[in-house]
Design a protein around this motif. Structure first.
Motif, PDB file in Angstrom:
ATOM      1  N   MET A  34       0.810  -1.211   0.000  1.00  0.00           N
ATOM      2  CA  MET A  34       0.000   0.000   0.000  1.00  0.00           C
ATOM      3  C   MET A  34       0.850   1.271   0.000  1.00  0.00           C
ATOM      4  SD  MET A  34      -3.002  -0.962  -0.578  1.00  0.00           S
ATOM      5  CE  MET A  34      -2.285  -2.300  -1.526  1.00  0.00           C
ATOM      6  N   GLU A  35       2.092   1.185   0.434  1.00  0.00           N
ATOM      7  CA  GLU A  35       2.965   2.361   0.345  1.00  0.00           C
ATOM      8  C   GLU A  35       3.236   2.701  -1.124  1.00  0.00           C
ATOM      9  OE1 GLU A  35       7.354   0.420   1.009  1.00  0.00           O
ATOM     10  OE2 GLU A  35       6.068   0.664   2.762  1.00  0.00           O
ATOM     11  N   ASP A  36       3.261   1.686  -2.003  1.00  0.00           N
ATOM     12  CA  ASP A  36       3.402   1.945  -3.435  1.00  0.00           C
ATOM     13  C   ASP A  36       2.154   2.624  -3.985  1.00  0.00           C
ATOM     14  OD1 ASP A  36       5.890   0.768  -3.365  1.00  0.00           O
ATOM     15  OD2 ASP A  36       5.220  -1.146  -4.214  1.00  0.00           O
ATOM     16  N   VAL A  37       0.998   2.242  -3.494  1.00  0.00           N
ATOM     17  CA  VAL A  37      -0.249   2.867  -3.917  1.00  0.00           C
ATOM     18  C   VAL A  37      -0.253   4.340  -3.496  1.00  0.00           C
ATOM     19  CG1 VAL A  37      -2.771   2.857  -3.681  1.00  0.00           C
ATOM     20  CG2 VAL A  37      -1.514   0.694  -3.852  1.00  0.00           C
ATOM     21  N   LEU A  38       0.147   4.606  -2.273  1.00  0.00           N
ATOM     22  CA  LEU A  38       0.207   5.990  -1.796  1.00  0.00           C
ATOM     23  C   LEU A  38       1.157   6.833  -2.638  1.00  0.00           C
ATOM     24  CD1 LEU A  38       0.218   5.473   2.064  1.00  0.00           C
ATOM     25  CD2 LEU A  38      -1.555   6.627   0.722  1.00  0.00           C
ATOM     26  N   ALA A  39       2.236   6.230  -3.103  1.00  0.00           N
ATOM     27  CA  ALA A  39       3.245   6.959  -3.863  1.00  0.00           C
ATOM     28  C   ALA A  39       2.845   7.192  -5.314  1.00  0.00           C
ATOM     29  CB  ALA A  39       4.573   6.213  -3.815  1.00  0.00           C
ATOM     30  N   THR A  52      -6.235  -8.525   0.539  1.00  0.00           N
ATOM     31  CA  THR A  52      -7.622  -8.337   0.982  1.00  0.00           C
ATOM     32  C   THR A  52      -7.679  -7.941   2.451  1.00  0.00           C
ATOM     33  OG1 THR A  52      -7.856 -10.693   1.449  1.00  0.00           O
ATOM     34  CG2 THR A  52      -8.550  -9.938  -0.733  1.00  0.00           C
ATOM     35  N   THR A  53      -6.845  -6.980   2.824  1.00  0.00           N
ATOM     36  CA  THR A  53      -6.892  -6.447   4.190  1.00  0.00           C
ATOM     37  C   THR A  53      -7.514  -5.060   4.161  1.00  0.00           C
ATOM     38  OG1 THR A  53      -4.726  -5.367   4.074  1.00  0.00           O
ATOM     39  CG2 THR A  53      -4.772  -7.690   4.780  1.00  0.00           C
ATOM     40  N   ASP A  54      -7.924  -4.580   5.326  1.00  0.00           N
ATOM     41  CA  ASP A  54      -8.564  -3.268   5.391  1.00  0.00           C
ATOM     42  C   ASP A  54      -7.633  -2.144   4.944  1.00  0.00           C
ATOM     43  OD1 ASP A  54      -6.946  -3.434   7.657  1.00  0.00           O
ATOM     44  OD2 ASP A  54      -8.353  -2.332   8.919  1.00  0.00           O
ATOM     45  N   HIS A  55      -6.322  -2.383   4.938  1.00  0.00           N
ATOM     46  CA  HIS A  55      -5.374  -1.352   4.498  1.00  0.00           C
ATOM     47  C   HIS A  55      -5.613  -0.974   3.040  1.00  0.00           C
ATOM     48  CE1 HIS A  55      -2.278  -2.184   7.874  1.00  0.00           C
ATOM     49  NE2 HIS A  55      -3.505  -2.508   8.250  1.00  0.00           N
ATOM     50  N   VAL A  56      -6.033  -1.946   2.234  1.00  0.00           N
ATOM     51  CA  VAL A  56      -6.307  -1.689   0.818  1.00  0.00           C
ATOM     52  C   VAL A  56      -7.454  -0.699   0.686  1.00  0.00           C
ATOM     53  CG1 VAL A  56      -7.079  -2.714  -1.354  1.00  0.00           C
ATOM     54  CG2 VAL A  56      -5.432  -3.927   0.085  1.00  0.00           C
ATOM     55  N   ILE A  57      -8.524  -0.916   1.422  1.00  0.00           N
ATOM     56  CA  ILE A  57      -9.694  -0.039   1.346  1.00  0.00           C
ATOM     57  C   ILE A  57      -9.351   1.349   1.885  1.00  0.00           C
ATOM     58  CG2 ILE A  57     -12.101   0.281   2.020  1.00  0.00           C
ATOM     59  CD1 ILE A  57     -11.698  -2.165   0.248  1.00  0.00           C
ATOM     60  N   ARG A  58      -8.699   1.402   3.013  1.00  0.00           N
ATOM     61  CA  ARG A  58      -8.348   2.700   3.618  1.00  0.00           C
ATOM     62  C   ARG A  58      -7.411   3.501   2.714  1.00  0.00           C
ATOM     63  NH1 ARG A  58     -10.327   2.553   8.727  1.00  0.00           N
ATOM     64  NH2 ARG A  58     -10.520   0.507   9.706  1.00  0.00           N
ATOM     65  N   THR A  59      -6.403   2.846   2.171  1.00  0.00           N
ATOM     66  CA  THR A  59      -5.462   3.521   1.273  1.00  0.00           C
ATOM     67  C   THR A  59      -6.172   3.993   0.013  1.00  0.00           C
ATOM     68  OG1 THR A  59      -3.662   2.156   2.119  1.00  0.00           O
ATOM     69  CG2 THR A  59      -3.285   3.274   0.024  1.00  0.00           C
ATOM     70  N   SER A  60      -7.039   3.159  -0.524  1.00  0.00           N
ATOM     71  CA  SER A  60      -7.788   3.523  -1.729  1.00  0.00           C
ATOM     72  C   SER A  60      -8.651   4.758  -1.491  1.00  0.00           C
ATOM     73  CB  SER A  60      -8.655   2.355  -2.194  1.00  0.00           C
ATOM     74  OG  SER A  60      -7.838   1.278  -2.590  1.00  0.00           O
ATOM     75  N   GLU A  82     -17.719  -5.160   3.271  1.00  0.00           N
ATOM     76  CA  GLU A  82     -18.537  -4.173   3.983  1.00  0.00           C
ATOM     77  C   GLU A  82     -17.835  -2.816   4.073  1.00  0.00           C
ATOM     78  OE1 GLU A  82     -21.728  -4.451   4.804  1.00  0.00           O
ATOM     79  OE2 GLU A  82     -21.620  -6.424   3.857  1.00  0.00           O
ATOM     80  N   MET A  83     -16.517  -2.826   4.274  1.00  0.00           N
ATOM     81  CA  MET A  83     -15.771  -1.568   4.343  1.00  0.00           C
ATOM     82  C   MET A  83     -15.770  -0.882   2.974  1.00  0.00           C
ATOM     83  SD  MET A  83     -11.885  -0.741   5.574  1.00  0.00           S
ATOM     84  CE  MET A  83     -12.231  -1.054   7.301  1.00  0.00           C
ATOM     85  N   ALA A  84     -15.596  -1.647   1.913  1.00  0.00           N
ATOM     86  CA  ALA A  84     -15.646  -1.074   0.561  1.00  0.00           C
ATOM     87  C   ALA A  84     -17.013  -0.446   0.310  1.00  0.00           C
ATOM     88  CB  ALA A  84     -15.343  -2.141  -0.482  1.00  0.00           C
ATOM     89  N   LYS A  85     -18.069  -1.131   0.725  1.00  0.00           N
ATOM     90  CA  LYS A  85     -19.424  -0.587   0.593  1.00  0.00           C
ATOM     91  C   LYS A  85     -19.561   0.722   1.358  1.00  0.00           C
ATOM     92  CE  LYS A  85     -22.042  -4.865   0.064  1.00  0.00           C
ATOM     93  NZ  LYS A  85     -22.967  -5.806   0.718  1.00  0.00           N
TER      94      LYS A  85
END
Length: 117
Positions: A34-39, A52-60, A82-85
């Motif tokens: 997810m640090e690559d996604v942030l960058a 498939t962890t909550d970090h993916v949804i939060r970072t997105s 549910e978090m994505a929703k």
């Protein structure tokens, strides 16, 4: 490209966000860190990942990712969906590997986030 077109190209299965199928995707990226996604991610992009962890949804949500594609046919936990929703981020699953999914999108016009789009 619209999310509905990505779903078709990747033979995807929507887990949530069916009401956003007409949203336009401006580019795409793939990462498991997810640090690559942030960058590198940009608002309105598609994120392909095997995580498939909550970090993916939060970072997105922070970056403004328009939709998330989970590769290799993984079934994310209920809490992930549910978090994505709750964050209103469309979520789909494809049976394709990360490499093949990226290639299929690239061949159909999605460009990367490295300035080549």
């Amino acid at each position: 490209m619209k999310i509905s077109e990505i779903k078709e190209i990747l033979k995807g299965r929507m887990l949530c966000g069916e009401d956003r199928m007409d949203a336009v995707i401006v580019a795409g990226g793939a990462a498991d860190l997810m640090e690559d996604v942030l960058a590198a991610a940009a608002k309105g992009c598609v994120l392909l990942t095997g995580v498939t962890t909550d970090h993916v949804i939060r970072t997105s949500k922070i970056v403004g990712v328009e939709t998330i594609v989970i590769v290799r046919g993984k079934n994310p936990p209920k809490e992930f969906i549910e978090m994505a929703k709750s964050f209103e981020i469309p979520l789909m699953v494809t049976e394709y590997s990360l490499f093949v999914a990226c290639g299929r999108l690239y061949m159909n016009g999605i460009r990367g986030l490295d300035g080549s789009w």
